[in-house]
Write an enzyme that holds these catalytic residues in place. Sequence first.
Site, short mmCIF file in Angstrom:
data_model
loop_
_atom_site.label_atom_id
_atom_site.label_comp_id
_atom_site.label_asym_id
_atom_site.label_seq_id
_atom_site.Cartn_x
_atom_site.Cartn_y
_atom_site.Cartn_z
N GLU A 282 0.87 -1.12 0.02
CA GLU A 282 -0.09 -0.15 0.16
C GLU A 282 0.82 1.33 -0.03
O GLU A 282 0.56 2.32 -0.62
CB GLU A 282 -0.87 -0.09 1.13
CG GLU A 282 -1.94 1.08 1.04
CD GLU A 282 -3.30 0.55 1.85
OE1 GLU A 282 -3.40 -0.71 2.41
OE2 GLU A 282 -3.85 1.40 2.39
N GLU A 285 2.17 1.44 -3.48
CA GLU A 285 1.04 2.09 -4.26
C GLU A 285 0.86 3.70 -4.05
O GLU A 285 0.61 4.36 -5.04
CB GLU A 285 -0.38 1.37 -3.83
CG GLU A 285 -1.50 1.73 -4.82
CD GLU A 285 -2.74 1.12 -4.53
OE1 GLU A 285 -3.02 0.17 -3.46
OE2 GLU A 285 -3.91 1.38 -5.01
N CYS A 302 -8.74 -2.03 3.89
CA CYS A 302 -8.55 -3.26 4.90
C CYS A 302 -9.83 -3.49 5.57
O CYS A 302 -9.75 -4.59 5.96
CB CYS A 302 -7.59 -2.85 6.12
SG CYS A 302 -6.16 -1.99 5.68
N SER A 322 -7.28 1.82 -2.56
CA SER A 322 -6.26 1.05 -2.74
C SER A 322 -6.60 -0.22 -3.51
O SER A 322 -7.62 -0.67 -2.89
CB SER A 322 -5.48 0.89 -1.41
OG SER A 322 -4.64 -0.34 -1.65
N LYS A 361 -15.67 -9.47 7.80
CA LYS A 361 -14.63 -10.52 7.40
C LYS A 361 -15.17 -12.02 6.91
O LYS A 361 -14.54 -12.51 5.94
CB LYS A 361 -13.32 -10.85 8.40
CG LYS A 361 -12.76 -9.44 8.94
CD LYS A 361 -11.56 -9.46 7.82
CE LYS A 361 -10.90 -7.65 8.12
NZ LYS A 361 -10.04 -7.65 6.57
N GLU A 364 -16.16 -11.08 3.38
CA GLU A 364 -15.05 -10.77 2.75
C GLU A 364 -14.34 -11.99 2.01
O GLU A 364 -14.01 -12.20 1.06
CB GLU A 364 -13.98 -9.86 3.48
CG GLU A 364 -12.50 -9.71 2.70
CD GLU A 364 -11.68 -8.83 3.49
OE1 GLU A 364 -10.99 -8.06 3.16
OE2 GLU A 364 -11.27 -9.32 4.74
N GLU A 369 -14.03 -12.91 -5.69
CA GLU A 369 -12.67 -12.60 -6.20
C GLU A 369 -11.68 -13.21 -5.23
O GLU A 369 -10.33 -12.94 -5.61
CB GLU A 369 -12.59 -11.12 -6.43
CG GLU A 369 -12.74 -10.07 -5.36
CD GLU A 369 -14.27 -9.50 -5.17
OE1 GLU A 369 -14.90 -10.43 -5.72
OE2 GLU A 369 -14.53 -8.65 -4.78
N CYS A 520 -10.97 -1.66 14.22
CA CYS A 520 -11.11 -2.97 14.28
C CYS A 520 -11.29 -3.32 15.62
O CYS A 520 -11.89 -4.29 16.07
CB CYS A 520 -10.08 -3.96 13.90
SG CYS A 520 -9.73 -3.49 11.94
#
Lengths: 590, 422
Positions: A282, A285, A302, A322, A361, A364, A369, A520
């Site tokens: 990141e 990036e 994230c 990102s 999560k 996710e 993908e 989190c």
Amino acid sequence: MSELVNLTIDGYQLQVPKETTIFEAAKKVNINIPHLCYHESLSIYGACRVCVVEIEGRPRLEPSCATLVEEGMKVKTNTARVRRARRMIVELLLANHPEDCFTCDRNQICELRKLAYDLGIRELRFEKGRRYHYEMDISSASIVRDPNKCIQCSRCIRVCSEIQSVGAIEFVNRGGRTQVLTFFNKGLNNVECTNCGQCILVCPTGALREKTVVEAVWEAIASPEKFVVVQTAPAVRSAIGEEFNLPAGSLVTGKMAAALRRLGVDKVFDTQFGADLTIMEEAHELVERIRNRGTLPMITSCSPGWIKYIEHFFPNCLEHLSTCKSPQQMFGAIAKTYYAQKLNIDPRNLVVVSIMPCTAKKFEAKRPEMCSVFHYWREKLGLREEDRFFDVDFVLTTREAARMIKEVGIDFVNLPNEDFDTPLGVSTGAAVIFGATGGVMEAALRTAYEVVTGKTLEKIEFEQVRGMEGIKEAEVSLNGLSLKVAVAHGLSNAKVLLEQVEKKESPYHFIEVMACPGGCLGGGGQPIPTNSEIRKKRADSLYREDEGKPIRKSHKNPAIIALYEEFLDKPLSEKSHRLLHTIYTKRDRY
Amino acid sequence: MKVILKNIEKEGYSPAISSYIGEGGYAALRQALKIGPEKILSEIKKSRLVGRGGAGFPTGLKWEFARKSREFPRYVVCNADEGEPGTFKDRLILARDPYLLIEAMVICGFTIGAEKGFIYIRGEYFEVYEILQKAIREAEEYHFLGRNILGSDFSFEIDLYRGAGAYVCGEETALLDSLEGKKGQSRVKPPFPTFVGFNNKPTVLNNVETFANIPAIILKGGEWFSRIGSELSPGTKLYCLSGDVNTPGVYELPTGISLRELIEKYGNGVQGKLKAVLPGGVSSGLLLPSDLDVAMDYPSVQEAGSILGSGAVIIINDTHCMVDLAKRCAEFFDYESCGKCTPCREGTKRAREILTNITRGLGEVSDLSLLKELQEVMFDTSRCGLGQSALNAVRSSLEKFPGEFREHILEKKCRLGICPMK
Ligand SMILES: Cc1cc2nc3c(=O)[nH]c(=O)nc-3n(C[C@H](O)[C@H](O)[C@H](O)COP(=O)(O)O)c2cc1C
Ligand code: SF4
Ligand code: SF4
Ligand code: SF4
């Protein structure tokens, strides 16, 4: 200073500012008025009527949460009339409540059950029985709603709309048929729910919970051909101790590793390895976007609750995200390629279990993908479409992990401290603070600074991005470029920054967003209760852990350096792109 | 003495603007524009008019609060939800003399400084909606409504809004939520709508009948009005006489008329033998034949242990079982509770269940004390008037007809053969 008002509560005189509610005023004289629909971080709803009190001169009892103090007011919170009313109200709720406390997820922490006990209800005079029986909403990968256990306190509705600006759920129907529902009862999975789980945290009963995968994890552990590795997110170590009655914010990294090992898994690894890896990708990036005039501001990716939110509500801003996967997903991708290869294990037999502070999560990990490993091995192993498997197999919340530890009687509190296994258990202080709001930003700045300037960053703490302020800003000088950054936690705060981005008025280069208040550590999978005081304590413990780490910058993590040398080549390499970066999906509002 | 129905009860009067003007309509509006808000307020206060929607709040005070608030814009809302069983008086005004209401609302807007009004019409009143639509159009054509009313610089418009069949939307704050497009559920009070009303702006919300008194007060003066009817709560009232009475209907009579006179002279007597009266609909407590001399004004009915409410006087003869009646009242509130607050949502459900059990021969003696306690707690803790008064009728039938309940419970017998008892 606002005007002060004199009143008495149960004979105690006190003076409080004019806008104080009786409920708040009572706290000043050490009375916590029993309540259900009131919640410290939400608007006043005034509907459960449990918090009623007697006010001299008023014909009826009044809800203390919704009644402001007045000069000369005489309040009584403990009269026979008040106590009788509270008991009967709770009795009425119990009459309508399924009698399955034994098997209820909330058994130990249910506010309704505790209230009934505290109020001294030892007999139910109304006929037991619900008139309506509702189907559970099991459509979501993250969250299960059991409307039969709902007491209509509206906390979930308020957190979803007020704190998260989502509004995925609302009351529908009237009277006894009132229900919390999604749009046209489509189910949480088919509306704009972000799976953040904040609704679970505020629910006083067992009506909301995570969709559990505990049984599947036990099965994998028991299966001889499976090699089970666990990864634990940073925020878990600052909170899981609460499940074992340790004070909030107790740091139990070593005990947690020891407990997980005792569950019988093969390796105990750390999502913080994935976090350091995320920072490598990141930070590079970001530097590249700045150098090549790419889309700015860049926004962190994230937090899967956040990702689903932007996909629903700002689908035209996705290029600002990102492309980095989250640490959990990077970990999964590396475990089933690099690590599997190292140990010569068939990736199909390597089971990745995550322990996360987060319910999103779970969703996710099941995004279509998130199968990069399958594509990576597809040709090499001659896999067919029906062999498709995910990078991460099972996601447990902090609460579920604690339940497994309790199930087998592990004496968590007295466990010795043990280390994580290598190499995927090696991490830096930069990765620890991922668990707190502002942590990803700080970690990224530590690395980006050194990547861009080539100099050593001396003062590595970025205090401006720490703390519980909803939106935080900072400016960092990078080789003449003044880098403007912002941090938001809680989706209603994120919305503010995103509206600027959408209007192309955002002054920032880089924005960190976490869906949950506090980051989190306040995630929807964390121990209940989670409140502002507890969130602060968990954050403090993460920053303490960072301080104690010998290495505090992600790019100095020796295991990460080795990973690039042996496998990935360099940040943003072709292999990195295949395994560690992802794409996003435009979604409708419902 | 007719204040409200003076046109309607005239032979040949039809709801057309020409008839209304022919009877002196809109003279009050002209007068109001001339004398100005302060004088209007002082006349209404002098009249001592109180709201006819049920709560009996002084109308002049309500208007004054809104006028004195600092916020703009302000709104006028007419409560035409008329959902209380046994109430059918507003419908008469709406359908037969809509111009009276429009005139009053314009005067209210002028007084409090509002330029917009709403009429919230009960969903089931289909024809009323169309009549009002036409009346508004006509009033606009004649410049009694719209921009620059009667050549002044005051403008006022009225929108119609139809309810969707929820009784609770007659409660003022639930009505406002519904009007804003939300689910109709009560708000926390205070703040009251006069300060924080429609779109959180100052709002005067009055019942249709309350408004209908205004033009006469403007024309003839508050003093005149205050001398009609009862000293305690002057004016006339529309009494909706229904049930076991020979000539049911809407009667406009001076407040303070005795219940006996109302039944005997206007209702032409009870059909059969009188057993009880609900003077203010199903949210009120029962009166007995021995209470017939009560004066039908707000304070006197309250003193007799009930409420006048909207004036739904329901006559009950001795063919009715009071347990069955209590059960029916409980059913109504269980169905109509909005479900927001616990005592009402869960309490109405349990009250209905307990009473249903008693009618099926499944009652127990302890049910009676439980019902009493439930009524007290619901009165004490419910969020709005619906829950607070939901068990009034139940409680009073329990207290005034204890023998019938005991018989159902102990002897498993309904002496009138109405309850199934199985
Ligand atoms: C459950 C409930 C239903 C009500 N229904 C009506 C109604 O249908 N019409 C009405 O005018 N007032 C109704 N009211 C009273 C209103 O809340 C309010 O007091 C009234 O409209 C104010 O107008 P007034 O001052 O002119 O009476 C109801 C109140 C409650 C608690
Ligand atoms: S998980 Fe989050 S977004 Fe979904 S309903 Fe709950 S609070 Fe709302
Ligand atoms: S689901 Fe839980 S939080 Fe939501 S209204 Fe029901 S009891 Fe309250
Ligand atoms: S009293 Fe009944 S109608 Fe009123 S708010 Fe409570 S549930 Fe709704």
